[in-house]
Design an enzyme around this catalytic site. Structure first.
Site, PDB file in Angstrom:
ATOM      1  N   HIS A 162       0.930  -1.108   0.006  1.00  0.00           N
ATOM      2  CA  HIS A 162      -0.105  -0.029   0.010  1.00  0.00           C
ATOM      3  C   HIS A 162       0.786   1.391  -0.007  1.00  0.00           C
ATOM      4  CE1 HIS A 162      -3.552  -2.568   0.508  1.00  0.00           C
ATOM      5  NE2 HIS A 162      -2.949  -2.990   1.850  1.00  0.00           N
TER       6      HIS A 162
HETATM    7  O1  RIB Z   1      -4.981   0.689   4.373  1.00  0.00           O
HETATM    8  C1  RIB Z   1      -3.572   0.579   4.332  1.00  0.00           C
HETATM    9  C2  RIB Z   1      -2.978   1.502   5.320  1.00  0.00           C
HETATM   10  O2  RIB Z   1      -3.286   1.262   6.546  1.00  0.00           O
HETATM   11  C3  RIB Z   1      -1.307   1.500   4.915  1.00  0.00           C
HETATM   12  O3  RIB Z   1      -1.095   2.910   5.310  1.00  0.00           O
HETATM   13  C4  RIB Z   1      -1.000   0.727   6.054  1.00  0.00           C
HETATM   14  O4  RIB Z   1       0.230   1.024   6.611  1.00  0.00           O
HETATM   15  C5  RIB Z   1      -2.001   0.948   7.252  1.00  0.00           C
HETATM   16  O5  RIB Z   1      -1.752   2.109   7.974  1.00  0.00           O
END
Ligand code: RIB
Ligand code: CA
Length: 307
Positions: A242
């Protein structure tokens, strides 16, 4: 052609395994001049996210970059419980020494405001990898400084797919919906990188093995981080990267497809909290809605194995 001048950035983060991979990517990329890292509670508590940010800088030999402690809790609601996904230490138990340099005494918002007021307007971008609490507080408390941000590139939200903490809620916006409701309609130059895109940038065990085979320290550390993901998700063939998508977009926007969407943020207390809705009354926001997954993974590997 001579190299373009490095882009000044601040990384706002809640490391977090995927944050850590994005941070190591940024540290390996000469295209960035990292002015500082501001920490926020999210994946795990603030003390741990801050310690992890400092440990990553120490590991990369870049402790000249300051760490500023930000928000321990959302603007106006209780913070989320730590996510097991990231392990007890927040970064999968990988072997990172404790830092020598401690975080600065100044608060994240004060430091960020001073930085933005000390450089020409629009020369510093904020790469946001966690809940948007720090950025919302900058907008609310230091609006003149906030207006000088070049661009905010934030991992957050989901548009057409299911959420990862609720039917339509993604963790970063769900963790502090009120902050998201300040940042999204703020009118500041904002690029959202939602789950619709980040779920298409996936690391496999084979990808980690190829990184490890390069025998380079940052690549090996990222291989360790990816493999730690699989310890909690043994049944999965791959894991979404992500937060690294924020750095990858900043490095190679041509590998992403942007759409201009008018969005509103749900600030209810239901499982819809933090959900984004396409709404004609909403503020226009640039949203990454497509990505060349294999090409950005190649870019990630190229950067990590180059130093
Ligand atoms: O949904 C993904 C996000 O949530 C990313 O930033 C992960 O590190 C969590 O913080
Ligand atoms: Ca994060």
């Amino acid at each position: 052609m001579p190299h373009a001048k490095p882009r000044q950035i601040v990384i706002d983060t809640d490391p977090g395994i995927d944050d850590a991979i994005g941070i190591l990517l940024a540290l390996a990329s000469p295209e960035f001049s990292i002015r500082g890292m501001t920490t926020v509670a999210g994946n795990i508590g603030l003390e741990t996210t801050t310690r992890n940010a400092s440990r990553l800088l120490a590991f990369a030999g870049q402790e000249d970059i300051p760490v500023l402690v930000g928000a321990a809790a959302p603007l106006s609601r209780p913070g989320p419980e730590p996510l097991n996904l990231h392990g007890k230490d927040g970064i999968g138990g990988v072997d990172l020494l404790d830092p020598v340099r401690q975080p600065e005494n100044q608060s994240a918002v004060e430091w960020l405001a001073d930085l933005l007021l000390s450089v020409p307007a629009s020369t510093v971008d904020v790469l946001a990898l966690g809940p948007l609490t720090n950025i919302a507080r900058l907008i609310l408390e230091k609006p003149a400084a906030a207006k000088r941000i070049g661009r905010i590139i934030a991992m957050g939200g989901v548009i057409h797919e299911a959420g990862n903490v609720g039917p339509r809620s993604e963790f970063n916006l769900w963790a502090d919906p009120e902050a998201a409701a300040v940042v999204v309609p703020s009118g500041l130059p904002l690029v959202l990188v939602p789950l619709d895109v980040t779920r298409r940038v996936r690391a496999t065990r084979e990808f980690a093995q190829a990184l490890r085979a390069a025998g380079k320290p940052l690549a090996t550390m990222v291989a360790d981080l990816i493999e730690s993901y699989f310890e909690t998700k043994t049944h999965q063939e791959s894991r979404p990267l992500h937060d690294p998508c924020v750095m990858l977009f900043a490095l190679a926007p041509e590998l992403f497809r942007l759409e201009d969407l008018r969005l509103t943020v749900n600030t209810g207390s239901s499982e819809e909290a933090g959900a984004l809705t396409i709404d004609e009354k909403g503020k226009l926001v640039q949203v990454a809605m497509g990505v060349e997954g294999p090409a950005v993974l190649d870019l990630l590997a190229a950067k990590l194995t180059a130093i």
